[in-house]
Design a protein around this motif. Structure first.
Motif, PDB file in Angstrom:
ATOM      1  N   LEU A  50      -4.255  -6.352   9.469  1.00 24.56           N
ATOM      2  CA  LEU A  50      -5.018  -6.467   8.227  1.00 24.56           C
ATOM      3  C   LEU A  50      -6.303  -5.645   8.304  1.00 24.56           C
ATOM      4  O   LEU A  50      -6.666  -4.945   7.356  1.00 24.56           O
ATOM      5  CB  LEU A  50      -5.347  -7.935   7.939  1.00 24.56           C
ATOM      6  CG  LEU A  50      -4.181  -8.835   7.524  1.00 24.56           C
ATOM      7  CD1 LEU A  50      -4.610 -10.298   7.561  1.00 24.56           C
ATOM      8  CD2 LEU A  50      -3.660  -8.463   6.146  1.00 24.56           C
ATOM      9  N   THR A  53      -5.732  -2.023   7.855  1.00 26.71           N
ATOM     10  CA  THR A  53      -5.156  -1.751   6.527  1.00 26.71           C
ATOM     11  C   THR A  53      -3.678  -1.392   6.608  1.00 26.71           C
ATOM     12  O   THR A  53      -3.140  -0.777   5.700  1.00 26.71           O
ATOM     13  CB  THR A  53      -5.927  -0.652   5.747  1.00 26.71           C
ATOM     14  OG1 THR A  53      -5.726   0.632   6.358  1.00 26.71           O
ATOM     15  CG2 THR A  53      -7.416  -0.964   5.668  1.00 26.71           C
ATOM     16  N   GLU A  54      -3.014  -1.783   7.694  1.00 24.27           N
ATOM     17  CA  GLU A  54      -1.568  -1.579   7.791  1.00 24.27           C
ATOM     18  C   GLU A  54      -0.811  -2.682   7.051  1.00 24.27           C
ATOM     19  O   GLU A  54       0.356  -2.505   6.702  1.00 24.27           O
ATOM     20  CB  GLU A  54      -1.142  -1.538   9.257  1.00 24.27           C
ATOM     21  CG  GLU A  54      -1.693  -0.328   9.992  1.00 24.27           C
ATOM     22  CD  GLU A  54      -1.251  -0.245  11.440  1.00 24.27           C
ATOM     23  OE1 GLU A  54      -1.415   0.829  12.039  1.00 24.27           O
ATOM     24  OE2 GLU A  54      -0.769  -1.251  11.978  1.00 24.27           O
ATOM     25  N   GLN A  56      -1.427  -5.518   3.718  1.00 25.21           N
ATOM     26  CA  GLN A  56      -2.284  -5.898   2.603  1.00 25.21           C
ATOM     27  C   GLN A  56      -2.465  -7.411   2.602  1.00 25.21           C
ATOM     28  O   GLN A  56      -1.482  -8.153   2.673  1.00 25.21           O
ATOM     29  CB  GLN A  56      -1.657  -5.452   1.276  1.00 25.21           C
ATOM     30  CG  GLN A  56      -1.610  -3.948   1.094  1.00 25.21           C
ATOM     31  CD  GLN A  56      -2.991  -3.313   1.105  1.00 25.21           C
ATOM     32  OE1 GLN A  56      -3.889  -3.783   0.419  1.00 25.21           O
ATOM     33  NE2 GLN A  56      -3.143  -2.244   1.882  1.00 25.21           N
ATOM     34  N   SER A  61     -10.995  -9.425   2.116  1.00 23.06           N
ATOM     35  CA  SER A  61     -11.323  -8.003   2.157  1.00 23.06           C
ATOM     36  C   SER A  61     -11.861  -7.612   3.525  1.00 23.06           C
ATOM     37  O   SER A  61     -12.336  -8.449   4.294  1.00 23.06           O
ATOM     38  CB  SER A  61     -12.363  -7.665   1.081  1.00 23.06           C
ATOM     39  OG  SER A  61     -13.589  -8.335   1.366  1.00 23.06           O
ATOM     40  N   SER A  63     -14.550  -4.579   4.894  1.00 22.87           N
ATOM     41  CA  SER A  63     -15.490  -3.521   4.517  1.00 22.87           C
ATOM     42  C   SER A  63     -16.007  -2.832   5.773  1.00 22.87           C
ATOM     43  O   SER A  63     -16.174  -3.471   6.821  1.00 22.87           O
ATOM     44  CB  SER A  63     -16.666  -4.087   3.719  1.00 22.87           C
ATOM     45  OG  SER A  63     -16.216  -4.680   2.515  1.00 22.87           O
ATOM     46  N   ASP A  73     -15.498  -1.239   0.754  1.00 21.28           N
ATOM     47  CA  ASP A  73     -14.277  -2.056   0.824  1.00 21.28           C
ATOM     48  C   ASP A  73     -13.106  -1.121   1.136  1.00 21.28           C
ATOM     49  O   ASP A  73     -12.789  -0.225   0.349  1.00 21.28           O
ATOM     50  CB  ASP A  73     -14.078  -2.771  -0.511  1.00 21.28           C
ATOM     51  CG  ASP A  73     -12.897  -3.739  -0.502  1.00 21.28           C
ATOM     52  OD1 ASP A  73     -11.961  -3.547   0.307  1.00 21.28           O
ATOM     53  OD2 ASP A  73     -12.903  -4.670  -1.329  1.00 21.28           O
ATOM     54  N   LEU A  74     -12.441  -1.333   2.276  1.00 23.41           N
ATOM     55  CA  LEU A  74     -11.348  -0.445   2.665  1.00 23.41           C
ATOM     56  C   LEU A  74     -10.185  -0.507   1.689  1.00 23.41           C
ATOM     57  O   LEU A  74      -9.446   0.463   1.536  1.00 23.41           O
ATOM     58  CB  LEU A  74     -10.864  -0.794   4.077  1.00 23.41           C
ATOM     59  CG  LEU A  74     -11.880  -0.605   5.214  1.00 23.41           C
ATOM     60  CD1 LEU A  74     -11.245  -0.948   6.551  1.00 23.41           C
ATOM     61  CD2 LEU A  74     -12.422   0.812   5.226  1.00 23.41           C
ATOM     62  N   GLY A  75     -10.030  -1.643   1.019  1.00 22.14           N
ATOM     63  CA  GLY A  75      -8.958  -1.779   0.057  1.00 22.14           C
ATOM     64  C   GLY A  75      -9.142  -0.931  -1.182  1.00 22.14           C
ATOM     65  O   GLY A  75      -8.195  -0.715  -1.943  1.00 22.14           O
ATOM     66  N   GLU A  79      -6.056   6.925  -0.686  1.00 23.48           N
ATOM     67  CA  GLU A  79      -5.209   7.166   0.484  1.00 23.48           C
ATOM     68  C   GLU A  79      -5.781   8.301   1.325  1.00 23.48           C
ATOM     69  O   GLU A  79      -5.778   8.233   2.564  1.00 23.48           O
ATOM     70  CB  GLU A  79      -3.780   7.493   0.047  1.00 23.48           C
ATOM     71  CG  GLU A  79      -2.810   7.736   1.204  1.00 23.48           C
ATOM     72  CD  GLU A  79      -2.623   6.542   2.124  1.00 23.48           C
ATOM     73  OE1 GLU A  79      -2.155   6.746   3.263  1.00 23.48           O
ATOM     74  OE2 GLU A  79      -2.955   5.408   1.720  1.00 23.48           O
ATOM     75  N   ARG A  82      -8.761   6.940   3.271  1.00 21.58           N
ATOM     76  CA  ARG A  82      -8.317   6.036   4.338  1.00 21.58           C
ATOM     77  C   ARG A  82      -7.755   6.823   5.515  1.00 21.58           C
ATOM     78  O   ARG A  82      -8.068   6.547   6.678  1.00 21.58           O
ATOM     79  CB  ARG A  82      -7.255   5.068   3.795  1.00 21.58           C
ATOM     80  CG  ARG A  82      -6.932   3.915   4.743  1.00 21.58           C
ATOM     81  CD  ARG A  82      -5.751   3.105   4.243  1.00 21.58           C
ATOM     82  NE  ARG A  82      -4.516   3.861   4.375  1.00 21.58           N
ATOM     83  CZ  ARG A  82      -3.814   3.949   5.512  1.00 21.58           C
ATOM     84  NH1 ARG A  82      -4.223   3.333   6.601  1.00 21.58           N
ATOM     85  NH2 ARG A  82      -2.697   4.638   5.555  1.00 21.58           N
TER      86      ARG A  82
END
Length: 257
Positions: A50, A53-54, A56, A61, A63, A73-75, A79, A82
């Motif tokens: 998580l 970011t592999e 969701q 969140s 950050s 926020d990485l979310g 792309e 990232r």
């Protein structure tokens, strides 16, 4: 106001009715080493995925403080953003080195490839830097053109470390980096990791079931059980005087071994 390098808030991941990670929050400071410990199935590897970011999250969140000082926020990254972050400012040392290396590419090529991903183009400089990093991780220069398929398990892990650190990341994730290696090889690898982390001032999140690894490498420990963080604190405090019965059981099982 916190100057944390990374902030996780309320991270939760479900697989159907199974709760793999439940409402996990923490801050990681620059240069801090955090160990996430627990038995198999405790949720520690899910949490690491998580953070990377592999996976969701169902909620919550992660950050990260970019080099410009802004916490993002990485979310919400594109792309392209990232991918750029993961190949320059982050590293990920995986339990199975074959998943973190290009097995058909030479040792030098594995290190050089990440440099090229960060924008390097001059062949001589790339090869010279690769040779420097192979020396740092105790791989002889005459192995630079050998592929990882010709390396032992310990050498593969050292090569994976060189590949990840060559771009000067500020954060490195490690998933059971010494698992499956002989005891003497583990000790050599841990000494190498500890030296590089201190020399480079890296922030590290390391997942391990081995409390000895946590004690040697980390400043702080989070203990997970059934997807939840049940205890956290300074490493010596948690391992020498655990509050929770589950942590006490983990520590006593090591002492009895």
């Amino acid at each position: 106001m916190s100057d944390a390098l990374l902030q996780a808030r309320g991270l939760t991941k479900r697989y159907g009715a199974r709760l793999a990670c439940a409402d996990v929050s923490f801050d990681l400071d620059p240069g801090e080493v955090l160990a996430i410990v627990g038995e198999s199935g405790s949720g520690k590897s899910t949490l690491l995925s998580l953070i990377a970011t592999e996976l969701q999250p169902n909620s919550g969140s992660v950050s990260y403080r970019m080099r410009d000082g802004i916490l993002r926020d990485l979310g919400l990254l594109s792309e392209a953003e990232r991918r750029a972050l993961m190949r320059t400012d982050w590293g990920f040392v995986r339990q199975d080195a074959a998943k973190g290396l290009r097995m058909a590419v030479s040792a030098g090529g594995n290190v050089g490839e990440r440099l090229m991903g960060a924008g390097a183009r001059h062949y001589g400089t790339i090869r010279g830097t690769a040779l420097d990093w192979l020396a740092k991780v105790e791989i002889a220069a005459d192995r630079v053109d050998d592929p990882p398929t010709r390396f032992s398990g310990g050498m593969r892990q050292r090569l994976q470390i060189a590949r990840n650190l060559v771009t000067g990341p500020r954060l490195v994730l490690m998933d059971e980096p010494t698992s499956g290696l002989d005891v003497s090889v583990q000790a050599r690898l841990l000494d190498l990791i500890r030296g590089l982390v201190a020399e480079l001032g890296l922030a590290v999140i390391i997942v391990t079931h081995d409390l000895a690894v946590a004690r040697l490498l980390s400043h702080r420990v989070m203990v997970m059980r059934a997807g939840r963080v049940i205890e956290t604190g300074l490493t010596d405090q948690v391992l020498d005087d655990p509050r929770e019965p589950y942590t006490q059981l983990l520590v006593s099982s090591v002492l009895a071994a």
